[in-house]
Design an enzyme around this catalytic site. Sequence first.
Site, PDB file in Angstrom:
ATOM      1  N   GLN A   1       3.058   0.422   8.411  1.00  0.00           N
ATOM      2  CA  GLN A   1       3.999   0.869   9.450  1.00  0.00           C
ATOM      3  C   GLN A   1       5.338   0.145   9.359  1.00  0.00           C
ATOM      4  O   GLN A   1       6.286   0.523  10.064  1.00  0.00           O
ATOM      5  CB  GLN A   1       3.397   0.640  10.844  1.00  0.00           C
TER       6      GLN A   1
ATOM      7  N   HIS B   1       3.954   8.231   3.024  1.00  0.00           N
ATOM      8  CA  HIS B   1       4.129   9.267   4.049  1.00  0.00           C
ATOM      9  C   HIS B   1       4.598   8.712   5.392  1.00  0.00           C
ATOM     10  O   HIS B   1       4.893   9.486   6.302  1.00  0.00           O
ATOM     11  CB  HIS B   1       2.858  10.121   4.184  1.00  0.00           C
TER      12      HIS B   1
ATOM     13  N   ASN C   1       0.186   0.207  14.481  1.00  0.00           N
ATOM     14  CA  ASN C   1       0.467   1.640  14.483  1.00  0.00           C
ATOM     15  C   ASN C   1       0.524   2.233  15.885  1.00  0.00           C
ATOM     16  O   ASN C   1       1.119   3.273  16.080  1.00  0.00           O
ATOM     17  CB  ASN C   1      -0.566   2.388  13.634  1.00  0.00           C
TER      18      ASN C   1
ATOM     19  N   CYS D   1      -5.370   8.523  14.086  1.00  0.00           N
ATOM     20  CA  CYS D   1      -6.588   8.466  13.291  1.00  0.00           C
ATOM     21  C   CYS D   1      -7.825   8.486  14.179  1.00  0.00           C
ATOM     22  O   CYS D   1      -8.905   8.804  13.723  1.00  0.00           O
ATOM     23  CB  CYS D   1      -6.593   7.215  12.433  1.00  0.00           C
TER      24      CYS D   1
ATOM     25  N   THR E   1      -5.075   9.000 -13.732  1.00  0.00           N
ATOM     26  CA  THR E   1      -3.750   9.447 -14.170  1.00  0.00           C
ATOM     27  C   THR E   1      -2.744   9.317 -13.034  1.00  0.00           C
ATOM     28  O   THR E   1      -3.015   9.746 -11.911  1.00  0.00           O
ATOM     29  CB  THR E   1      -3.832  10.922 -14.627  1.00  0.00           C
TER      30      THR E   1
ATOM     31  N   THR F   1      -4.773   3.585   3.069  1.00  0.00           N
ATOM     32  CA  THR F   1      -6.220   3.365   3.168  1.00  0.00           C
ATOM     33  C   THR F   1      -6.780   2.806   1.866  1.00  0.00           C
ATOM     34  O   THR F   1      -7.521   1.819   1.861  1.00  0.00           O
ATOM     35  CB  THR F   1      -6.926   4.703   3.519  1.00  0.00           C
TER      36      THR F   1
HETATM   37  C1  LIG Z   1      -1.347   0.614  10.086  1.00  0.00           C
HETATM   38  C2  LIG Z   1      -1.897   1.650   9.164  1.00  0.00           C
HETATM   39  N1  LIG Z   1      -2.637   1.265   8.111  1.00  0.00           N
HETATM   40  C3  LIG Z   1      -3.138   2.162   7.255  1.00  0.00           C
HETATM   41  C4  LIG Z   1      -2.926   3.510   7.404  1.00  0.00           C
HETATM   42  C5  LIG Z   1      -3.531   4.467   6.420  1.00  0.00           C
HETATM   43  O1  LIG Z   1      -2.564   4.924   5.520  1.00  0.00           O
HETATM   44  P1  LIG Z   1      -2.779   6.292   4.720  1.00  0.00           P
HETATM   45  O2  LIG Z   1      -2.664   7.388   5.720  1.00  0.00           O
HETATM   46  O3  LIG Z   1      -1.669   6.325   3.712  1.00  0.00           O
HETATM   47  O4  LIG Z   1      -4.103   6.216   4.073  1.00  0.00           O
HETATM   48  C6  LIG Z   1      -2.169   3.965   8.490  1.00  0.00           C
HETATM   49  C7  LIG Z   1      -1.964   5.408   8.676  1.00  0.00           C
HETATM   50  O5  LIG Z   1      -1.397   5.871   9.630  1.00  0.00           O
HETATM   51  C8  LIG Z   1      -1.634   3.009   9.381  1.00  0.00           C
HETATM   52  O6  LIG Z   1      -0.913   3.378  10.435  1.00  0.00           O
END
Ligand SMILES: Cc1ncc(COP(=O)(O)O)c(C=O)c1O
Length: 408
Positions: free
Chosen positions: A184, A206, A156, A332, A245, A77
């Site tokens: 992804q 992650h 995603n 999400c 940091t 993000t």
């Molecule tokens: C395609 C995509 N972009 C961005 C993100 C956001 O990443 P983060 O959870 O590391 O902020 C995700 C999270 O699942 C995602 O699937």
Amino acid sequence: MAVTFPIFMDAQSTTPADPRVVEAMLPYFTQKYGHPASRNHPFGWEAEAAVDTARSQLAALIGARDPKEIVFTSGGTESINLALKGVAEMYREKGNHIVTTVIEQRAGLDVAKRLERQGSEVTYVPVQPDGLIDVEQIGKAITDKTVLVSVMFANNEIGTIQDIAAIGKLCKAKGILFHTDATQAVGKIPVNVEAMGIDLLSCTAHLMYGPKGIGALYVRRKGPRVRIAPIIDGGGHERGMRSGTLPVPLIVGLGKAAEIAREVMPEESVRLARLRDKLQDAVLSNVDEAFLNGNVERRLPHNLNISFAYVEGESVLMGLNKECALSSGSACTSSTLEPSYVIAALGASAELAHSSIRFSLHRFNTEEEVDWVGRRTIEVIKRLREMSPLYELAKEGVDLKSIQWKAE
Ligand SMILES: Cc1ncc(COP(=O)(O)O)c(C=O)c1O
């Protein structure tokens, strides 16, 4: 092998950390806890060396020429925010137009919306019914005010992999910067910023068996040298692009996850695709009126997304979720009961967009788990359909669209 419950098959929301990643991180909490910017003592040198190693590990995974092109952030993000807002601000004199797509993850769409409110113009290119972007449409959307094209690498929800190299080539020919949300894709399928003409790339740990709270933005330094305005001001870390940091243990984890991914990807992607195909065949051959979403070929190896007509995705999940973690729509957005905007963008009806289920496999899933989830999904869908009057009518040959529902 016995199956242990609950089974996790929602690996596009997050992945379990690889134990090798956790092991690599641990010393950086209590023993090697220096600040990487402390240039005047061994604690700092040690931390800085660990950060440099991680930078090289991630650079190698994405084919970056120079580890200095990696800027650590808190995740996908933030990287997307930094790329889009950073370019919009830095190149404001040159133009105020951005080209993106309708199926970007929420971060990409929401940043674009904010930039629009702040005076940018954004074109949202639609997708074809199989989830692929027509590269020509990107070309047509570009104007003399365009400063950035931003297209996600792999989706995603439906796993569709875009023709990133073709978009990179197009942008290069027109002299426009190209960002891809590869959150992804990195660590799952080959990604090469040089070969694919990518100028900025967002990724997160992650989703590649690393820790949560750490990600990176690749920012090209040569051909062209990309400049971005920071969105966080402060101590000038990360060459002024992202102050704060550096979280050394998390960065070490990201680096280790990248190193492992590079090593295991060829074998792992084949294994996961085989298991995914087995699951797909089991479900599609036992359930009628089930539709695969997204392009069958150009798809992440661990992704399977199916719409089951006449049942609600949420009801399927409720029938399964004590034993198995799946997702309906994107994780999400699953806090709202909006139909998936990605499936809707493929041209599917609202009913089918509401009935999509995403299975996403990960490194530690076993064949037994996959077989179990397949069997149970079939049972749950069949049970729900037995209770569905609409399914019954459809089976009797009634055209549901012709029914005049009586208003109360
Ligand atoms: C395609 C995509 N972009 C961005 C993100 C956001 O990443 P983060 O959870 O590391 O902020 C995700 C999270 O699942 C995602 O699937």
